[in-house]
Structures are given as structure tokens and as C-alpha cells.
Design a protein around this motif. Sequence first.
Motif, mmCIF file in Angstrom:
data_model
loop_
_atom_site.group_PDB
_atom_site.id
_atom_site.type_symbol
_atom_site.label_atom_id
_atom_site.label_comp_id
_atom_site.label_asym_id
_atom_site.label_seq_id
_atom_site.Cartn_x
_atom_site.Cartn_y
_atom_site.Cartn_z
ATOM 1 N N GLU A 171 0.828 -1.215 0.000
ATOM 2 C CA GLU A 171 0.000 0.000 0.000
ATOM 3 C C GLU A 171 0.859 1.260 0.000
ATOM 4 O O GLU A 171 0.580 2.213 -0.741
ATOM 5 C CB GLU A 171 -0.906 -0.008 1.233
ATOM 6 C CG GLU A 171 -2.018 -1.053 1.183
ATOM 7 C CD GLU A 171 -2.750 -1.176 2.504
ATOM 8 O OE1 GLU A 171 -3.842 -1.773 2.524
ATOM 9 O OE2 GLU A 171 -2.229 -0.683 3.546
ATOM 10 N N GLU A 228 -5.157 -0.242 -3.865
ATOM 11 C CA GLU A 228 -6.119 -0.398 -2.788
ATOM 12 C C GLU A 228 -7.555 -0.490 -3.286
ATOM 13 O O GLU A 228 -8.454 -0.867 -2.514
ATOM 14 C CB GLU A 228 -5.979 0.747 -1.784
ATOM 15 C CG GLU A 228 -4.648 0.731 -1.047
ATOM 16 C CD GLU A 228 -4.562 1.767 0.054
ATOM 17 O OE1 GLU A 228 -5.504 1.846 0.874
ATOM 18 O OE2 GLU A 228 -3.565 2.509 0.079
ATOM 19 N N ARG A 242 -6.878 -4.585 -5.315
ATOM 20 C CA ARG A 242 -6.022 -5.515 -4.584
ATOM 21 C C ARG A 242 -5.826 -6.821 -5.359
ATOM 22 O O ARG A 242 -6.005 -7.923 -4.827
ATOM 23 C CB ARG A 242 -6.581 -5.784 -3.190
ATOM 24 C CG ARG A 242 -6.710 -4.511 -2.350
ATOM 25 C CD ARG A 242 -7.149 -4.809 -0.924
ATOM 26 N NE ARG A 242 -7.362 -3.582 -0.173
ATOM 27 C CZ ARG A 242 -6.400 -2.939 0.508
ATOM 28 N NH1 ARG A 242 -5.174 -3.413 0.504
ATOM 29 N NH2 ARG A 242 -6.685 -1.835 1.184
ATOM 30 N N ASP A 285 -8.598 -8.933 -3.638
ATOM 31 C CA ASP A 285 -8.757 -8.771 -2.197
ATOM 32 C C ASP A 285 -9.082 -10.087 -1.511
ATOM 33 O O ASP A 285 -10.102 -10.212 -0.815
ATOM 34 C CB ASP A 285 -9.845 -7.739 -1.901
ATOM 35 C CG ASP A 285 -9.774 -7.233 -0.458
ATOM 36 O OD1 ASP A 285 -8.738 -7.453 0.203
ATOM 37 O OD2 ASP A 285 -10.750 -6.615 -0.001
ATOM 38 N N GLY A 316 -10.524 -10.578 2.388
ATOM 39 C CA GLY A 316 -10.645 -9.142 2.590
ATOM 40 C C GLY A 316 -11.191 -8.745 3.953
ATOM 41 O O GLY A 316 -10.771 -7.735 4.520
ATOM 42 N N ALA A 317 -12.128 -9.521 4.482
ATOM 43 C CA ALA A 317 -12.685 -9.169 5.787
ATOM 44 C C ALA A 317 -11.623 -9.280 6.870
ATOM 45 O O ALA A 317 -11.538 -8.417 7.764
ATOM 46 C CB ALA A 317 -13.876 -10.072 6.109
ATOM 47 N N ARG A 356 -8.399 -9.003 6.377
ATOM 48 C CA ARG A 356 -7.476 -7.892 6.146
ATOM 49 C C ARG A 356 -8.015 -6.608 6.764
ATOM 50 O O ARG A 356 -7.283 -5.868 7.438
ATOM 51 C CB ARG A 356 -7.244 -7.695 4.650
ATOM 52 C CG ARG A 356 -6.459 -6.429 4.306
ATOM 53 C CD ARG A 356 -6.603 -6.037 2.865
ATOM 54 N NE ARG A 356 -7.969 -5.860 2.423
ATOM 55 C CZ ARG A 356 -8.738 -4.821 2.732
ATOM 56 N NH1 ARG A 356 -8.274 -3.855 3.515
ATOM 57 N NH2 ARG A 356 -9.978 -4.762 2.289
ATOM 58 N N ALA A 357 -9.286 -6.352 6.539
ATOM 59 C CA ALA A 357 -9.882 -5.110 7.021
ATOM 60 C C ALA A 357 -9.893 -5.033 8.538
ATOM 61 O O ALA A 357 -9.834 -3.933 9.122
ATOM 62 C CB ALA A 357 -11.303 -4.961 6.472
ATOM 63 N N TRP A 367 -7.581 -5.604 10.510
ATOM 64 C CA TRP A 367 -6.310 -5.051 10.997
ATOM 65 C C TRP A 367 -6.129 -3.567 10.671
ATOM 66 O O TRP A 367 -5.145 -2.962 11.113
ATOM 67 C CB TRP A 367 -5.147 -5.855 10.444
ATOM 68 C CG TRP A 367 -5.167 -7.286 10.916
ATOM 69 C CD1 TRP A 367 -5.721 -8.351 10.273
ATOM 70 C CD2 TRP A 367 -4.626 -7.790 12.119
ATOM 71 N NE1 TRP A 367 -5.563 -9.496 10.996
ATOM 72 C CE2 TRP A 367 -4.897 -9.183 12.159
ATOM 73 C CE3 TRP A 367 -3.955 -7.208 13.203
ATOM 74 C CZ2 TRP A 367 -4.499 -9.990 13.213
ATOM 75 C CZ3 TRP A 367 -3.558 -8.022 14.260
ATOM 76 C CH2 TRP A 367 -3.837 -9.389 14.248
ATOM 77 N N ASP A 368 -7.034 -2.995 9.896
ATOM 78 C CA ASP A 368 -6.912 -1.574 9.571
ATOM 79 C C ASP A 368 -6.893 -0.743 10.860
ATOM 80 O O ASP A 368 -7.777 -0.880 11.724
ATOM 81 C CB ASP A 368 -8.061 -1.123 8.682
ATOM 82 C CG ASP A 368 -7.972 -1.686 7.265
ATOM 83 O OD1 ASP A 368 -6.918 -2.242 6.923
ATOM 84 O OD2 ASP A 368 -8.962 -1.568 6.512
#
Length: 512
Positions: free
Chosen positions: A401, A482, A485, A499, A502-503, A505-506, A508-509
Motif C-alpha cells: 500500500e 487499494e 487488490r 482482495d 478481505g474481511a 485484512r480489514a 487489521w486496519d
Amino acid sequence: MPVVQRFPSLGIMSAPRFETRSGHVEGAREGPLLVFRGVPFAAPPVGALRWEPPQREATWAGVRDARSAGPAAPQRGSIVMRMVGIESIAQDEDCLTLQIWTPALSGRRPVLVWLHGGAFTSGSGSLPLFDGSVLARRGDAVVVTVNYRLGALGFLAQAHALEAGAIGANFGLLDQIAALAWVREHAERVGGDPDNVTVFGESAGAMSIGALLGAPAARGLFRRAILQSGAAHNVSPLASGLRIAELFRDAAGAPADALRALAVDAVLEAQQRVVDQSWRHVDGLAFQPIADGAVLPRAPLGAVAAGEAHGVELLAGTNLDEWRLFAVPDAKLRSMDEAGLVRRLVRVPPGPSADPEALAREAIAVYRDARAGALPVDPPSLWLAMQADRVFRVPAIRLLERQARHARVFAYLFDWASPALGGLLGSCHGLELPFVFGTLDHARAADLVGRGEAAQRLARDMQDAWLAFARSGDPGWPAYDEAKRATRRFGAQPGLDFDPMGAERAFWDGRL
């Protein structure tokens, strides 16, 4: 300069030679390749040069034999080496050498420089697993593998030097920079293009590359980088590095000014004692790069975000089941229930929180819901998935990113499953290595990765992607951003995902 003579009366070729900045070396012909092993790129870091930046190697008269690999850095070995049948290797503090595979000493081919992994405490660029011959032949490329200082000898902070404004940390990282500078200086002498160098590495090797992206001394030494299961998060703050130095002095039972005189075995013994207790004192690995203010002026991920690695194209990815390798000795994991998973996540929280238990339960819910019907959701599997994301996948995504604003970047996910141990390992950490190097048949690698045409086809696909990226910066699939992905999947059913997971991954945002 390079000398390769033919003797018509004998119908044979002489051994290949080329001239380094310090003298001539003579290697060997291995099939269509010219191979040079044990070539020094710096002076032996011994005696007064222990815990000093690498110095230029001394010149020599005559021709140096470069047919045998030099020793590895002092170490105690690793689980990965044992898994592929390597129980012991020659080792010595005089370890700063490299290996070269090249189709010819003329021409301008892409150059790939390999940095091995091993948690910054083990490994060697000369392991048979990292034989560069397949990549050199298949890609008409020059392949170089490097040894660098490890453990305390490579990454122990020297407080007195730092206080005096001298270089006092990151000696293993400086070895890598010295090797890359040597490669750039000599690329044309071994048939390579000094303006087309790709550094690639796995685990600690990839983490090293993540650090190099933030090192001013490394700028201009490579055009592209491939990071396998490692990114830019494994860098200690200076305070942590200095705390480890205190623990090391206590473990060694010697003051700072006596450490250079310690026998190597005593260094390794003190190093192990520090590793065994470091989790009580610092986050992350005991011995790894340090943001010392000099070699690494700041955290590399911040440097990348600020554009300090502008123009360096990246290919980065991870294996689906990274943490399964490290879970093999975890006897309590198999019987862990949800309460046990919550306790683990409270002890090792997935981010800052005023209520660690609530955060743990949120993580469990996110991962369970995202994986339901597709991947296992029992507590041990959820722990393994979270650890793989926390330590490997999300750091790789964060690096992509940040660098996507400054160069083209590409992502991959490796999900080929090992048949070993009844499938317990899955697509674990390090499993992609024999595919990348084409060493599927080495020692016990075939038992680890499997046999058959599907494995060989996957190996060819990965080699072709790595080589295409090294040659042109395009591995053969869309760049990562982004919005979409795009991620190339390498496994039994290869393809292009957008992605993936993806869930998870999200989740950890804002946390990692």
C-alpha cells in the motif's frame, strides 16, 4: 579481465575466470553455466572488525579458487533447515562471501541477488536449497546468493559506538548493502546489467529487504525487490535494541569492552539465552534490524510512505498457512478451546485496546464469520490464521500500500499444501522456496512439497513470474492497488484473486 580460453588440441574449455576489484577468481563450468563460489565481498569481520561495519576485502596475488562455497555465519541451525535434511553446515566468522551463477561473462542480463532467511539467526546463501542454476538457465540471468552476519554478531547494538556517534548497529544489514554494492560494481564482469538488479529474499531475508528500502546507503543498489513472507515491520526501536544489548552482556557475563574477545561458542550461548527470555522484555525478534538513526534513520515503513524508495518496483506475498510451521512444537494448540484462544489473544492482543478481551472476541467473530464454509473455524485454526496475518500477510499488504504511491507493486498468495505430516503443515512458511529455485528434488524437499507434474508446473510458473519481474518489472498480472487488490494465487488451482480474505485484512486496519 575475464579470461576463458579454449584449447583446440584438447577440445575442452578452461575453467572460467574473472577479475574482481581485489584479484582474479577461478570458478567451474557446470553444464551451460559458469559458477563461482566463496567469492569475498568484504574483509573477514573478525578480531577488531567484530561489530564493525564491513570493510573492503584485501587484495590477493595470483588466482583465488572459487569452486567451493565459503562458510555460513556462526549459528545453531533452524527448524526449516532440519525439515529439508540439513543438520549441520560449515560455519565461521569469516563468512562474507557470495555465490554466482551466470550463463556467460559477457552480455547484460538481469541480476537477481538472494538474501536467505532464518529469523536473522540461521541460514546461508550457499545451502543447496538455494542453488541458482535453474533460475540462471531458465531466465538467462545472473543469480547471486549472499552470506551475511547473523544473530548477535550481526544485529547486537553497541551502545558505546552509538553514544559516540559511530555506527553501532545493523552490521548484518550493512553486510547486505556491501554485497549489493559489490554486485553493482562487478555485474558487467559476470555478464550482468548493473542497472537491472533485483534483490529477493524470504522471511528474514525479505524483512531485510523491507529494512533496506528505508536505508539511505542502499539507494540505487537495486531496481526491484521480491519479498517472500517478510516486509518492513521487523525493525526494533533503538530502546529495544539497547535493552537486548544489556541482556546479552548479562548472559555473557562480560562487560561491553570484553565482548570482542569472547569465543564464538560463548557468543552463540549468550545469544540463545537472550532469545529464550527476550519475549519478556521486547516485542518482536531479539536480533533484527534496529532503527538506530544512522543506517536506518527511522522506521522503514514510514520512509517508504514518504517516497524514500521511489521507483523501486515490488513483488510481495505470503503463504496461506505461514504459522503452521511454527505451531508444530506447540503441544497445547491442538486441544485449545475458545476460552484458550481468548486467553492467548489477551496475552498477545491484535492491537491496542482498553478492553483486550473484547478485542479478542471481536477478532474471533470476524475470522469465524469470514472463513465459515470455506476454511476451518475451530479455535486452533483461527489462531493460526490470525498469526499468519499479524506476522506476515498484513505487513506485506501495508508495504505494498505504501509503495504503490511511488512505483508499481504486485501481490501474490501461495497456497500449495504440503503432504508432509499428514497435511499438518498446509502451505506453511518457507514451502515456496524449492518452487522458486527449482530445487524440488533436493534432499527431503520432495517429501515436503510433493511430487508429480502439478508440482513441477507450479515451480515453472513461479520461476517464470519471478524472472519476468526481474527482467521487466511485470510478472504477468495486474499491479496491486487499494481499489482492486489484485493478487496472483500460486497453488494447485492458480488464478487471479481480488482482495483475498478481505474481511480479515480489514480487521487489521488501524491496528497494524
